[in-house]
Design an enzyme around this catalytic site. Structure first.
Site: not given
Ligand code: ADP
Length: 392
Positions: A181, A208, A241
């Protein structure tokens, strides 16, 4: 018009951002898109910040889209809307740089072959990252391409944080912590220093928390400890994971349950974490909605929160204290309940919550000013664009 294409290619999706470079050399978001479901039922979507109508196209059901075909779709769209000649470079997110790639590099056939040797270190990500680079070499051989590495930001970790307590011959072979990350952490380190330069010189923990989740301890903006290790499997519990488990569980599963190494790997990467514990979903939002009536969802959320709290204690101890905590990524930026529970759980370090600021998602969400807690959106694409511009 000068455009940069930012690519994050995975096993089942290719995510892209199109950034426009202004006269001063600063990149601005022009479009974001993705091709999801590469294996089957692919869907191409793209939204534009300059008024072009959004694209949402489903590929014929069951059709398999290769990385090269996915890139062709993106390039055709760039050509149709802006002309392909306006594309001046591509920047890639590459998960593993190994011990040697510790800053962004201009990619060529030779160093991509070096990066291919790191596939065994990140078998689920590296081949797909490099497939996108190879595809662009074929489709646009003259387009400069830059690679940015998730491991690179952690090159500053001291040996004491980096090495496993394994026989030193193995450490010499690269069996060590790399940390991941790093593109997101690098972005946050710079963005936090721009907002609060004094505090950024101190001991900062960045959380993160997305589908993948980790913590990074930084001193003066440099990584000194990361909860991810040799692979992106270590540390916190994540969407699918397991995070840290006793390695003896793996030998046990192989010996007593006759699981192959591949089956254990698949289970730890894609069937564990929030999904495995809840049996329901890897998505925080789904689990929050289900939790009041579903004890498994409730347990998954409680375990996720507990692991974040425990590891913050560990990272703070490694830095002999903490001056600031920054939440970022999908969960860190959006889940106020998680942030509130974590801050309450680390009250012993001196953090207290400011409830309304947390619910409104202000920059500072702690009532305590030292240490203090913050929320900042991450923007990995912006960092890759900046690195690409700087390098070229
Ligand atoms: P990635 O690692 O795939 O880039 P993201 O940073 O987009 O992932 O994060 C995805 C996670 O964030 C998922 O678990 C999603 O449910 C959570 N998430 C997104 N919006 C919200 C929200 N409004 N409230 C709680 N969790 C959220």
């Amino acid at each position: 018009m000068r455009l940069i294409l930012i690519l994050n290619a995975g096993s089942s999706s290719v995510k892209c951002a199109l950034m426009q470079i202004d006269e001063q050399g600063t990149a601005h978001d022009l479009a974001r898109g993705s091709i999801d479901g590469l294996g089957q039922n692919a869907e191409f979507s793209m939204r534009f910040m300059d008024g072009h109508p959004a694209i949402k196209e489903a590929m014929p059901a069951g059709s398999q889209i290769s990385h090269k075909e996915a890139l062709s779709l993106i390039l055709n769209t760039v050509d149709r809307l802006y002309g392909l000649s306006s594309l001046v470079a591509a920047g890639h997110r590459i998960v593993h740089g190994g011990p040697d790639f510790v800053k962004p590099v201009r990619l060529n056939r030779t160093n991509v072959d070096e990066l291919r040797k790191l596939i065994p270190l990140a078998p689920l990500h590296q081949p797909h990252n490099l497939a996108a680079v190879d595809s662009l070499f074929e489709l646009l051989p003259n387009l400069p391409q830059v690679g940015c590495f998730d491991t690179a930001f952690h090159a500053t970790m001291p040996a004491i944080a980096r090495n496993f307590a394994l026989p030193k011959a193995l450490t010499a072979k690269g069996i060590r912590r790399y940390g991941f990350h790093g593109i997101s952490y690098n972005y946050i380190a710079e963005a936090f220093a721009a907002r609060d330069p004094e505090r950024a010189k101190g001991r900062v923990i960045v959380a993160h928390l997305g589908n993948g989740a980790s913590l990074c301890g930084m001193i003066n903006g440099q990584s000194v400890v990361n909860t991810m290790g040799f692979s992106a499997l270590d540390g916190l519990m994540m969407g699918t994971r397991a995070g840290t488990i006793d390695p003896a569980v793996i030998f046990y599963l192989m010996r007593e349950e006759n699981m192959s190494a591949e089956a254990v790997e698949k289970m730890l990467y894609s069937q564990s974490g929030l999904l495995g514990v809840s049996g329901l979903s890897n998505d925080m939002r789904t689990l929050r909605t289900a939790a009041p009536d579903n004890s498994d969802a409730k347990m998954a959320l409680a375990m996720f929160t507990y692991r974040v709290i425990r590891e913050i204690g560990s990272v703070a101890a490694a830095m002999n204290g903490v001056d600031a905590l920054v939440f970022t990524a999908g969960i860190g930026e959006n889940d106020s309940e998680l942030r509130a529970d974590v801050i309450k759980g680390i009250g012993h370090l001196g953090f207290t919550l400011k409830t309304d600021a947390n619910e409104q998602r202000d920059f500072q969400i702690s009532a305590s000013t030292h240490p203090a807690a913050f929320v900042m959106p991450t923007n990995e694409e912006s960092l890759i664009a900046r690195s690409t511009i700087t390098l070229l």
